[in-house]
Scaffold this motif. Structure first.
Motif, PDB file in Angstrom:
ATOM      1  N   ALA A   1      51.340  49.181  60.581  1.00  0.00           N
ATOM      2  CA  ALA A   1      51.438  50.584  60.173  1.00  0.00           C
ATOM      3  C   ALA A   1      50.159  51.094  59.510  1.00  0.00           C
ATOM      4  CB  ALA A   1      52.615  50.771  59.217  1.00  0.00           C
ATOM      5  N   ILE A   2      49.192  50.212  59.260  1.00  0.00           N
ATOM      6  CA  ILE A   2      47.975  50.610  58.544  1.00  0.00           C
ATOM      7  C   ILE A   2      47.239  51.762  59.239  1.00  0.00           C
ATOM      8  CG2 ILE A   2      45.658  49.833  57.873  1.00  0.00           C
ATOM      9  CD1 ILE A   2      46.948  47.144  57.110  1.00  0.00           C
TER      10      ILE A   2
ATOM     11  N   LEU B   1      40.206  46.039  56.052  1.00  0.00           N
ATOM     12  CA  LEU B   1      38.775  46.206  56.298  1.00  0.00           C
ATOM     13  C   LEU B   1      38.465  46.453  57.769  1.00  0.00           C
ATOM     14  CD1 LEU B   1      37.461  43.404  53.918  1.00  0.00           C
ATOM     15  CD2 LEU B   1      37.117  45.871  53.640  1.00  0.00           C
ATOM     16  N   SER B   2      39.308  45.935  58.644  1.00  0.00           N
ATOM     17  CA  SER B   2      39.092  46.117  60.085  1.00  0.00           C
ATOM     18  C   SER B   2      39.593  47.468  60.585  1.00  0.00           C
ATOM     19  CB  SER B   2      39.799  45.007  60.870  1.00  0.00           C
ATOM     20  OG  SER B   2      39.282  43.738  60.512  1.00  0.00           O
ATOM     21  N   ALA B   3      40.415  48.135  59.778  1.00  0.00           N
ATOM     22  CA  ALA B   3      40.997  49.407  60.206  1.00  0.00           C
ATOM     23  C   ALA B   3      39.933  50.501  60.279  1.00  0.00           C
ATOM     24  CB  ALA B   3      42.103  49.808  59.238  1.00  0.00           C
TER      25      ALA B   3
ATOM     26  N   HIS C   1      54.254  42.691  52.472  1.00  0.00           N
ATOM     27  CA  HIS C   1      53.046  43.361  52.955  1.00  0.00           C
ATOM     28  C   HIS C   1      52.782  43.083  54.435  1.00  0.00           C
ATOM     29  CE1 HIS C   1      51.034  43.992  48.752  1.00  0.00           C
ATOM     30  NE2 HIS C   1      52.180  44.627  48.894  1.00  0.00           N
ATOM     31  N   HIS C   2      53.019  41.846  54.852  1.00  0.00           N
ATOM     32  CA  HIS C   2      52.726  41.484  56.237  1.00  0.00           C
ATOM     33  C   HIS C   2      53.555  42.299  57.228  1.00  0.00           C
ATOM     34  CE1 HIS C   2      56.305  39.128  55.226  1.00  0.00           C
ATOM     35  NE2 HIS C   2      56.547  39.030  56.525  1.00  0.00           N
TER      36      HIS C   2
ATOM     37  N   ALA D   1      45.447  38.706  50.950  1.00  0.00           N
ATOM     38  CA  ALA D   1      45.874  38.365  52.308  1.00  0.00           C
ATOM     39  C   ALA D   1      45.852  39.576  53.247  1.00  0.00           C
ATOM     40  CB  ALA D   1      47.276  37.764  52.279  1.00  0.00           C
ATOM     41  N   MET D   2      45.821  40.775  52.677  1.00  0.00           N
ATOM     42  CA  MET D   2      45.799  41.994  53.496  1.00  0.00           C
ATOM     43  C   MET D   2      44.394  42.555  53.672  1.00  0.00           C
ATOM     44  SD  MET D   2      48.881  42.564  54.479  1.00  0.00           S
ATOM     45  CE  MET D   2      48.756  44.242  55.074  1.00  0.00           C
TER      46      MET D   2
END
Length: 343
Positions: free
Chosen positions: A219-220, A256-258, A213-214, A250-251
């Motif tokens: 790419a988010i 949430l910041s995106a 995932h990291h 962990a993601m």
């Protein structure tokens, strides 16, 4: 390689693909059993995180090799003259056949031949035993190298093959090196194209577990752009990736910041059910993380962030969810109830 051997290999490419389609149709009843055994000796990723709506391994579409319809009459004639009509049974595709196909990819620069070889390897790699054989023959890096070929059709077929191969955990350990490249390729591909969808299917499989995932963090924003701009097929496929990422605590902060000011607009009865369900699961996962780790969400978030969409706009959010309680589908209403209970 002599002319006779070259023709034999090229014939193998088309023959195996054509017969595979017949075999696949006849064995469709066994598909679920095969999916449960995506890797040799229980190395399947099918059973992990199966509660996620995006988490069933994505198998690439079965492609036929009707040259005249897919590449045009002129190319059809050229390939048939090369001996591309020799039938081979896919379940009888032996190790030396697979090795020959890999060698063909390494030595032939004709995009049409490369495409047909990749189709055959993609179809054969839907069988778990072949996933291991291709890895052991060094085929993963050869197929991955096709992502650098300029021809979009070749890259698409390479992604289809990598997608099937990624249903095997041992293969994933090698294929992780292509995640960043494929994220970029997916974002820059023509919107809603088959190339873009092939990339998203590969990323769906690679995100079934939390291990990689990291590597998708950067790419988010691109995933969210596709969610907003894409058609229903693209939205559904990118949401499978986003749902998998959102299940990992962990993601949570990265997601949430995106920026996604459009998110609440998808909480609507007019939205395709498959899209709507996954949006609701995505929101539920993130809301659960916010509830468990309140201190982790205390960072500043912009007005257009996913955090603000889920925590702010309380009146709009409440109205949207209340409306969804009247949705005709029971599964949607159940998922709405799960989301509401998080607040």
């Amino acid at each position: 390689m002599g002319l006779k051997n070259s023709r034999g290999l090229v014939g193998l490419v088309v023959g195996a693909g054509v017969c595979y389609c017949v075999y696949k149709a006849a064995s469709r009843k066994k598909k679920n059993e095969g999916a449960e055994e995506a890797g040799l000796k229980g190395e399947s990723i099918h059973k992990e995180h199966k509660q996620r709506l995006g988490s069933i391994p994505e198998e690439a579409p079965v492609l036929d090799q009707n040259i005249s319809s897919s590449t045009g009459l002129k190319d059809s004639s050229r390939l048939q003259q090369a001996g591309m009509n020799a039938p081979v049974s896919p379940d009888g595709l032996e190790v030396n056949h697979i090795q020959s196909l890999i060698y063909l990819l390494e030595t032939v620069e004709d995009p049409l031949i490369q495409e047909q070889a990749l189709i055959t390897l993609s179809n054969s790699s839907a069988f778990s035993v072949n996933q291991d054989i291709i890895r052991n023959l060094g085929g993963l890096s050869v197929i991955g190298g096709m992502l650098s070929v300029p021809a979009a059709n070749v890259k698409e077929k390479a992604l289809n093959a990598l997608n099937n191969l990624s249903m095997n955990i041992k293969n994933q350990e090698e294929l992780k090196s292509y995640i960043t490249q494929i994220c970029k390729e997916t974002s820059s591909s023509p919107l809603n194209s088959e190339l873009q969808l092939a990339g998203l299917r590969f990323l769906t499989n690679m995100s079934l577990t939390n291990y990689y995932h990291h590597m998708m963090t950067s790419a988010i924003p691109g995933f969210l752009r596709l969610l907003w701009e894409g058609d229903e097929r693209t939205q559904t496929q990118v949401l499978k990736v986003l749902v998998n990422l959102s299940a990992n605590p962990a993601m949570a902060e990265h997601l949430l910041s995106a920026q996604a000011p459009f998110l609440l607009s998808l909480f609507d009865n007019s939205i395709n059910k498959e899209v709507l369900l996954r949006v609701l699961v995505f929101a539920t996962h993130l809301t659960q993380h916010m509830k468990k780790e309140e201190s982790a969400t205390a960072f500043h978030h912009s007005e257009d962030s996913i955090f603000s969409m889920l925590q702010g706009n309380s009146t709009q959010r409440a109205q949207k969810l209340a409306s969804l309680f009247h949705h005709h589908d029971t599964e949607v209403k159940e998922q709405v109830a799960k989301l509401v209970m998080q607040w």
